[in-house]
Motif scaffolding. Sequence first.
Motif, short mmCIF file in Angstrom:
data_model
loop_
_atom_site.label_atom_id
_atom_site.label_comp_id
_atom_site.label_asym_id
_atom_site.label_seq_id
_atom_site.Cartn_x
_atom_site.Cartn_y
_atom_site.Cartn_z
N ILE A 36 0.87 -1.17 0.00
CA ILE A 36 0.00 0.00 0.00
C ILE A 36 0.91 1.23 0.00
O ILE A 36 2.13 1.09 -0.12
N SER A 37 0.36 2.39 0.18
CA SER A 37 1.17 3.60 0.10
C SER A 37 2.16 3.74 1.25
O SER A 37 3.14 4.47 1.13
N THR A 38 1.92 3.06 2.36
CA THR A 38 2.79 3.25 3.52
C THR A 38 3.50 1.99 4.01
O THR A 38 4.23 2.04 4.99
N SER A 39 3.31 0.88 3.33
CA SER A 39 4.01 -0.34 3.75
C SER A 39 4.04 -1.36 2.63
O SER A 39 3.24 -1.32 1.70
N VAL A 40 4.99 -2.28 2.77
CA VAL A 40 5.10 -3.40 1.84
C VAL A 40 5.55 -4.62 2.63
O VAL A 40 6.43 -4.53 3.49
N ILE A 41 4.90 -5.75 2.37
CA ILE A 41 5.20 -6.98 3.09
C ILE A 41 5.30 -8.10 2.07
O ILE A 41 4.39 -8.28 1.25
N GLN A 66 13.89 7.42 5.11
CA GLN A 66 14.26 7.21 6.51
C GLN A 66 13.63 5.90 6.97
O GLN A 66 12.63 5.45 6.42
N PHE A 67 14.25 5.30 7.95
CA PHE A 67 13.74 4.04 8.48
C PHE A 67 12.77 4.32 9.62
O PHE A 67 13.03 5.15 10.47
N SER A 68 11.66 3.61 9.61
CA SER A 68 10.62 3.80 10.62
C SER A 68 10.79 2.78 11.74
O SER A 68 11.58 1.82 11.63
N ALA A 69 10.02 2.94 12.78
CA ALA A 69 10.01 1.97 13.87
C ALA A 69 9.54 0.61 13.36
O ALA A 69 10.02 -0.44 13.79
N THR A 70 8.61 0.63 12.40
CA THR A 70 8.15 -0.62 11.78
C THR A 70 9.29 -1.29 11.04
O THR A 70 9.47 -2.50 11.11
N ASP A 71 10.10 -0.50 10.30
CA ASP A 71 11.27 -1.05 9.62
C ASP A 71 12.21 -1.69 10.63
O ASP A 71 12.72 -2.80 10.42
N ASP A 72 12.46 -0.99 11.74
CA ASP A 72 13.35 -1.53 12.78
C ASP A 72 12.85 -2.89 13.25
O ASP A 72 13.63 -3.83 13.41
N GLU A 74 10.74 -5.04 11.67
CA GLU A 74 10.76 -6.04 10.60
C GLU A 74 12.17 -6.48 10.25
O GLU A 74 12.37 -7.61 9.80
N GLU A 75 13.16 -5.61 10.45
CA GLU A 75 14.53 -5.92 10.06
C GLU A 75 15.36 -6.47 11.22
O GLU A 75 16.52 -6.82 11.04
N ALA A 76 14.76 -6.57 12.38
CA ALA A 76 15.46 -7.10 13.55
C ALA A 76 15.81 -8.57 13.33
O ALA A 76 15.07 -9.31 12.69
N GLY A 77 16.95 -8.97 13.84
CA GLY A 77 17.33 -10.37 13.76
C GLY A 77 17.99 -10.78 12.46
O GLY A 77 18.23 -11.95 12.22
N LYS A 78 18.28 -9.82 11.60
CA LYS A 78 18.91 -10.13 10.31
C LYS A 78 20.28 -9.49 10.25
O LYS A 78 20.54 -8.47 10.89
N PHE A 79 21.13 -10.07 9.45
CA PHE A 79 22.42 -9.48 9.12
C PHE A 79 22.37 -9.15 7.65
O PHE A 79 22.43 -10.03 6.79
N ARG A 80 22.17 -7.87 7.35
CA ARG A 80 21.92 -7.46 5.96
C ARG A 80 22.12 -5.96 5.82
O ARG A 80 22.02 -5.21 6.78
N ILE A 81 22.37 -5.53 4.61
CA ILE A 81 22.37 -4.11 4.28
C ILE A 81 20.94 -3.76 3.91
O ILE A 81 20.30 -4.46 3.11
N PHE A 82 20.44 -2.69 4.49
CA PHE A 82 19.09 -2.23 4.22
C PHE A 82 19.14 -0.84 3.57
O PHE A 82 19.98 -0.02 3.95
N ALA A 83 18.23 -0.60 2.66
CA ALA A 83 18.17 0.71 2.01
C ALA A 83 16.72 1.11 1.82
O ALA A 83 15.85 0.26 1.63
N VAL A 84 16.48 2.40 1.87
CA VAL A 84 15.15 2.93 1.60
C VAL A 84 15.30 4.07 0.60
O VAL A 84 16.19 4.91 0.73
N LEU A 85 14.45 4.05 -0.42
CA LEU A 85 14.41 5.12 -1.42
C LEU A 85 13.33 6.10 -1.02
O LEU A 85 12.23 5.68 -0.67
N GLY A 86 13.62 7.37 -1.12
CA GLY A 86 12.62 8.37 -0.76
C GLY A 86 12.39 9.37 -1.86
O GLY A 86 13.23 9.57 -2.74
N GLU A 87 11.22 10.00 -1.81
CA GLU A 87 10.82 11.06 -2.74
C GLU A 87 11.20 10.71 -4.18
O GLU A 87 11.83 11.50 -4.89
N ILE A 88 10.77 9.54 -4.62
CA ILE A 88 11.26 9.00 -5.89
C ILE A 88 10.81 9.76 -7.13
O ILE A 88 11.41 9.60 -8.18
N PHE A 89 9.80 10.61 -7.01
CA PHE A 89 9.35 11.38 -8.17
C PHE A 89 9.89 12.80 -8.17
O PHE A 89 10.00 13.42 -9.22
N THR A 90 10.22 13.34 -7.01
CA THR A 90 10.58 14.76 -6.93
C THR A 90 12.05 15.00 -6.60
O THR A 90 12.67 15.90 -7.14
#
Length: 104
Positions: A36-41, A66-72, A74-90
């Motif tokens: 949806i506009s605010t999350s992806v699972i 930016q990473f949200s508390a929800t991201d924190d 969902e990403e807990a317990g993993k060893f990985r590089i995480f990235a978030v893309l922002g303002e992709i149109f502007t």
Amino acid sequence: MQILQLAQNARHQEILFYLCFTDREWHLYTPEETAISTSVIPVEATSLFYETAMIEVHSDYSMSAQFSATDDEEEAGKFRIFAVLGEIFTNPHIYIRLGTYSHF
């Protein structure tokens, strides 16, 4: 660039990507997901791509990267590089962090 284009094509929904490095090549995988506009699972969080991904990227299409508390959570317990893309149109930008089992 391919990730940005795919994120823009998703329109007003977030989208998730996994980057895996196998056979001396990077492979981009977009899992089946509920978005949806605010999350992806991911529909299946135990796929081979999920298990072998070195980098996990998601888009926040209209928000600043930016990473949200929800991201924190969902990403807990993993060893990985995480990235978030922002303002992709502007003003496309990316924020990256290393996650080491709940430490970022």
